[in-house]
Write a protein that holds these residues in place. Structure first.
Motif, PDB file in Angstrom:
ATOM      1  N   ILE A 135       0.842  -1.074  -0.149  1.00 53.66           N
ATOM      2  CA  ILE A 135      -0.130   0.155  -0.067  1.00 53.66           C
ATOM      3  C   ILE A 135       0.992   1.169   0.032  1.00 53.66           C
ATOM      4  O   ILE A 135       0.515   2.220  -0.746  1.00 53.66           O
ATOM      5  CB  ILE A 135      -0.992  -0.021   1.013  1.00 53.66           C
ATOM      6  CG1 ILE A 135      -2.064  -1.152   1.031  1.00 53.66           C
ATOM      7  CG2 ILE A 135      -1.671   1.337   1.451  1.00 53.66           C
ATOM      8  CD1 ILE A 135      -2.902  -1.288   2.435  1.00 53.66           C
ATOM      9  N   ASN A 136       1.848   1.065   0.951  1.00 51.29           N
ATOM     10  CA  ASN A 136       2.907   2.348   0.822  1.00 51.29           C
ATOM     11  C   ASN A 136       3.826   2.570  -0.199  1.00 51.29           C
ATOM     12  O   ASN A 136       3.940   3.597  -0.887  1.00 51.29           O
ATOM     13  CB  ASN A 136       3.870   2.238   2.148  1.00 51.29           C
ATOM     14  CG  ASN A 136       3.032   2.694   3.339  1.00 51.29           C
ATOM     15  OD1 ASN A 136       2.748   3.740   3.724  1.00 51.29           O
ATOM     16  ND2 ASN A 136       2.451   1.475   4.193  1.00 51.29           N
ATOM     17  N   VAL A 137       4.269   1.179  -0.828  1.00 54.66           N
ATOM     18  CA  VAL A 137       4.888   1.256  -2.132  1.00 54.66           C
ATOM     19  C   VAL A 137       4.214   1.934  -3.426  1.00 54.66           C
ATOM     20  O   VAL A 137       4.690   2.773  -3.930  1.00 54.66           O
ATOM     21  CB  VAL A 137       5.095  -0.117  -2.399  1.00 54.66           C
ATOM     22  CG1 VAL A 137       5.866  -0.172  -3.958  1.00 54.66           C
ATOM     23  CG2 VAL A 137       6.306  -0.363  -1.660  1.00 54.66           C
ATOM     24  N   ALA A 138       2.841   1.605  -3.325  1.00 58.46           N
ATOM     25  CA  ALA A 138       1.911   2.262  -4.485  1.00 58.46           C
ATOM     26  C   ALA A 138       1.871   3.628  -4.264  1.00 58.46           C
ATOM     27  O   ALA A 138       1.758   4.498  -5.274  1.00 58.46           O
ATOM     28  CB  ALA A 138       0.579   1.469  -4.530  1.00 58.46           C
ATOM     29  N   HIS A 151       0.067   0.968 -14.026  1.00 59.04           N
ATOM     30  CA  HIS A 151       0.772  -0.245 -13.085  1.00 59.04           C
ATOM     31  C   HIS A 151      -0.571  -0.942 -12.931  1.00 59.04           C
ATOM     32  O   HIS A 151      -0.386  -2.358 -13.073  1.00 59.04           O
ATOM     33  CB  HIS A 151       1.171   0.437 -11.939  1.00 59.04           C
ATOM     34  CG  HIS A 151       1.835  -0.638 -11.040  1.00 59.04           C
ATOM     35  ND1 HIS A 151       3.044  -1.173 -11.396  1.00 59.04           N
ATOM     36  CD2 HIS A 151       1.620  -1.092  -9.889  1.00 59.04           C
ATOM     37  CE1 HIS A 151       3.339  -1.948 -10.382  1.00 59.04           C
ATOM     38  NE2 HIS A 151       2.502  -1.886  -9.294  1.00 59.04           N
ATOM     39  N   GLY A 152      -1.489  -0.601 -12.526  1.00 63.83           N
ATOM     40  CA  GLY A 152      -2.675  -1.321 -12.154  1.00 63.83           C
ATOM     41  C   GLY A 152      -3.196  -2.207 -13.745  1.00 63.83           C
ATOM     42  O   GLY A 152      -3.616  -3.343 -13.363  1.00 63.83           O
ATOM     43  N   VAL A 231       9.692  -3.953  -9.937  1.00 60.89           N
ATOM     44  CA  VAL A 231      10.209  -2.689 -10.268  1.00 60.89           C
ATOM     45  C   VAL A 231       9.704  -1.604  -9.195  1.00 60.89           C
ATOM     46  O   VAL A 231      10.605  -0.723  -8.752  1.00 60.89           O
ATOM     47  CB  VAL A 231       9.730  -1.985 -11.834  1.00 60.89           C
ATOM     48  CG1 VAL A 231      10.089  -0.516 -11.961  1.00 60.89           C
ATOM     49  CG2 VAL A 231      10.517  -2.975 -12.955  1.00 60.89           C
ATOM     50  N   TYR A 232       8.540  -1.604  -8.703  1.00 57.47           N
ATOM     51  CA  TYR A 232       8.077  -0.626  -7.795  1.00 57.47           C
ATOM     52  C   TYR A 232       8.695  -1.082  -6.502  1.00 57.47           C
ATOM     53  O   TYR A 232       9.027   0.063  -5.852  1.00 57.47           O
ATOM     54  CB  TYR A 232       6.323  -1.026  -7.676  1.00 57.47           C
ATOM     55  CG  TYR A 232       5.568   0.057  -8.253  1.00 57.47           C
ATOM     56  CD1 TYR A 232       5.926   0.567  -9.548  1.00 57.47           C
ATOM     57  CD2 TYR A 232       4.490   0.584  -7.512  1.00 57.47           C
ATOM     58  CE1 TYR A 232       4.958   1.111 -10.146  1.00 57.47           C
ATOM     59  CE2 TYR A 232       3.713   1.426  -8.415  1.00 57.47           C
ATOM     60  CZ  TYR A 232       3.837   1.686  -9.621  1.00 57.47           C
ATOM     61  OH  TYR A 232       3.196   2.712 -10.126  1.00 57.47           O
ATOM     62  N   LEU A 233       9.236  -2.191  -6.046  1.00 57.10           N
ATOM     63  CA  LEU A 233       9.666  -2.761  -4.988  1.00 57.10           C
ATOM     64  C   LEU A 233      10.988  -2.152  -5.163  1.00 57.10           C
ATOM     65  O   LEU A 233      11.609  -1.562  -3.985  1.00 57.10           O
ATOM     66  CB  LEU A 233       9.678  -4.235  -4.686  1.00 57.10           C
ATOM     67  CG  LEU A 233       8.073  -4.661  -4.514  1.00 57.10           C
ATOM     68  CD1 LEU A 233       8.550  -6.259  -4.546  1.00 57.10           C
ATOM     69  CD2 LEU A 233       7.648  -4.311  -3.176  1.00 57.10           C
ATOM     70  N   LEU A 275       7.912   4.126 -19.234  1.00 58.24           N
ATOM     71  CA  LEU A 275       9.283   3.271 -19.060  1.00 58.24           C
ATOM     72  C   LEU A 275       9.103   2.408 -17.778  1.00 58.24           C
ATOM     73  O   LEU A 275       9.740   1.127 -17.817  1.00 58.24           O
ATOM     74  CB  LEU A 275      10.436   4.177 -18.768  1.00 58.24           C
ATOM     75  CG  LEU A 275      11.789   3.431 -18.469  1.00 58.24           C
ATOM     76  CD1 LEU A 275      12.269   2.897 -19.676  1.00 58.24           C
ATOM     77  CD2 LEU A 275      12.942   4.702 -18.326  1.00 58.24           C
ATOM     78  N   VAL A 276       8.819   3.077 -16.861  1.00 57.32           N
ATOM     79  CA  VAL A 276       8.280   1.882 -15.814  1.00 57.32           C
ATOM     80  C   VAL A 276       7.436   0.854 -15.857  1.00 57.32           C
ATOM     81  O   VAL A 276       7.826  -0.216 -15.476  1.00 57.32           O
ATOM     82  CB  VAL A 276       7.675   2.875 -14.337  1.00 57.32           C
ATOM     83  CG1 VAL A 276       7.241   2.013 -13.192  1.00 57.32           C
ATOM     84  CG2 VAL A 276       8.663   3.838 -13.933  1.00 57.32           C
ATOM     85  N   THR A 277       6.485   0.840 -16.760  1.00 55.50           N
ATOM     86  CA  THR A 277       5.485   0.102 -17.243  1.00 55.50           C
ATOM     87  C   THR A 277       6.143  -1.199 -17.928  1.00 55.50           C
ATOM     88  O   THR A 277       5.786  -2.008 -17.815  1.00 55.50           O
ATOM     89  CB  THR A 277       4.182   0.660 -17.776  1.00 55.50           C
ATOM     90  OG1 THR A 277       3.427   1.638 -16.648  1.00 55.50           O
ATOM     91  CG2 THR A 277       3.127  -0.519 -18.099  1.00 55.50           C
ATOM     92  N   ALA A 278       7.053  -0.548 -18.764  1.00 59.06           N
ATOM     93  CA  ALA A 278       7.564  -1.343 -19.823  1.00 59.06           C
ATOM     94  C   ALA A 278       8.665  -2.447 -19.184  1.00 59.06           C
ATOM     95  O   ALA A 278       8.768  -3.460 -19.238  1.00 59.06           O
ATOM     96  CB  ALA A 278       8.354  -0.741 -20.756  1.00 59.06           C
ATOM     97  N   CYS A 279       9.377  -1.809 -17.980  1.00 56.01           N
ATOM     98  CA  CYS A 279      10.005  -2.409 -17.104  1.00 56.01           C
ATOM     99  C   CYS A 279       9.426  -3.433 -16.182  1.00 56.01           C
ATOM    100  O   CYS A 279      10.015  -4.681 -16.150  1.00 56.01           O
ATOM    101  CB  CYS A 279      11.026  -1.630 -16.309  1.00 56.01           C
ATOM    102  SG  CYS A 279      12.306  -0.845 -17.385  1.00 56.01           S
TER     103      CYS A 279
END
Length: 330
Positions: A135-138, A151-152, A231-233, A275-279
């Motif tokens: 939750i905090n990461v998002a 991301h979703g 990637v988010y983590l 870029l974030v989503t592609a990765c």
């Protein structure tokens, strides 16, 4: 049908909600963390929550034997996270209070999932930390236009693919509802005029985390669930460690995440989000291959995923050097 209901509600309800939020002054004011320069409407994530709720209700009605309770648990925990974010948007909550409530949501959801799947009760504290943590990461990663919606969509889509591979219709339904609800908010958010707010980012983190915990306790390999969110983590973890190492207040607003630094070296909000989503898609594919392949395939996939993460974490420096080189004519 469930995914279409989620998409329709999330796409259409902002028309009704936005005037209400404007009337009550629910605005996001730029601060040290912001990537925008003027006040914009926040709290619009409540429409995405309505989409998730409506979609999951339809999914529960049509669910097979034993699947309804799993979907209901995912839905209940997701909406509880959204309500907590709504309270933060409107009134503000202390850091400790927020985190304790996030842990409570995660613990309650994991306990219900343990009961439904006959898993070990030792997973309850780990599930609580996983849900509260994501939750905090998002929330930390919701700082440029389009990043949370994409991301979703991406992670939900990959979770749905995993559900199809494992023959879990409930996972396919839950993941597609999440994916479509967040995808429908993209037209409202891409131009930077409407923000999800904490209600939306808490919903994103909570729904994906609880869905992941439910899938894991149902027998899905951890690589398949961690790959899409790695990637988010990685972005959040490395930023947190860097700030702690520098003696900074890690919880204070800032603009030091990789995705934020990408905009500092010239990328637009959308380019950074893409870029974030592609990765994330690449690491997700690597995780799926690792979870279902032979040992050599697993090793190769994990190595490829790690390489994507390294390149992503270094991308602001790489792009910054290229931009500097173009500026100097080298």
């Amino acid at each position: 049908m469930a995914a279409l209901v989620a998409f329709g509600l999330s796409l259409g309800l902002p028309i009704l909600l936005k005037p209400v939020l404007l009337r009550h002054g629910v605005l996001d004011i730029p601060n040290e963390r912001s990537s925008h320069t003027e006040a914009v409407v926040r709290g619009m994530g409540i429409t995405v929550a309505a989409g998730v709720a409506g979609g999951l209700i339809v999914a529960i009605v049509g669910a097979g034997t034993g699947e309804g309770p799993l979907l209901a648990t995912v839905g209940g925990a997701s909406l509880a996270a959204a309500l907590l974010g709504w309270a933060e948007d409107f009134r503000g909550l202390g850091i400790r209070v927020r985190f304790l409530l996030q842990l409570a949501i995660g613990a309650a959801a994991t306990a219900m999932l343990v009961e439904l799947t006959d898993a070990s009760w030792w997973w309850v504290p780990l599930g609580a930390v996983a849900v509260a943590g994501y939750i905090n990461v998002a929330n930390f990663m919701d700082g440029v236009n389009g990043i949370s919606g994409l991301h979703g969509l991406a992670v939900g889509g990959m979770f749905a693919a995993v559900g199809a591979m494992y023959g879990m219709p409930w996972l396919v339904s839950a993941a597609l509802v999440i994916a479509m609800a967040f995808a429908a908010f993209l037209p409202w958010n891409l131009r930077g005029r409407n923000f999800l707010g904490d209600v939306g980012s808490y919903l994103l983190g909570g729904s994906l985390a609880v869905t992941g915990v439910a899938a894991f306790l149902s027998g899905v390999g951890p690589e398949m669930l961690l790959g899409p969110v790695s990637v988010y983590l990685a972005d959040t973890a490395t930023t947190l460690l860097r700030r702690i190492g520098a003696g900074e207040r890690w919880y204070a607003p800032h603009r030091q995440h990789v995705y934020q630094r990408l905009t500092d070296v010239g990328l637009s909000h959308l380019q950074s989000a893409v870029l974030v989503t592609a990765c994330s898609l690449l690491t997700g594919i690597c995780g799926i291959v690792a979870g279902g392949g032979t040992l050599p395939a697993k090793v190769a996939a994990l190595a490829a995923g790690a390489a994507v993460l390294v390149l992503y974490l270094k991308s602001p420096r790489i792009l910054g050097r290229r931009r500097q080189g173009y500026a100097t004519g080298r």
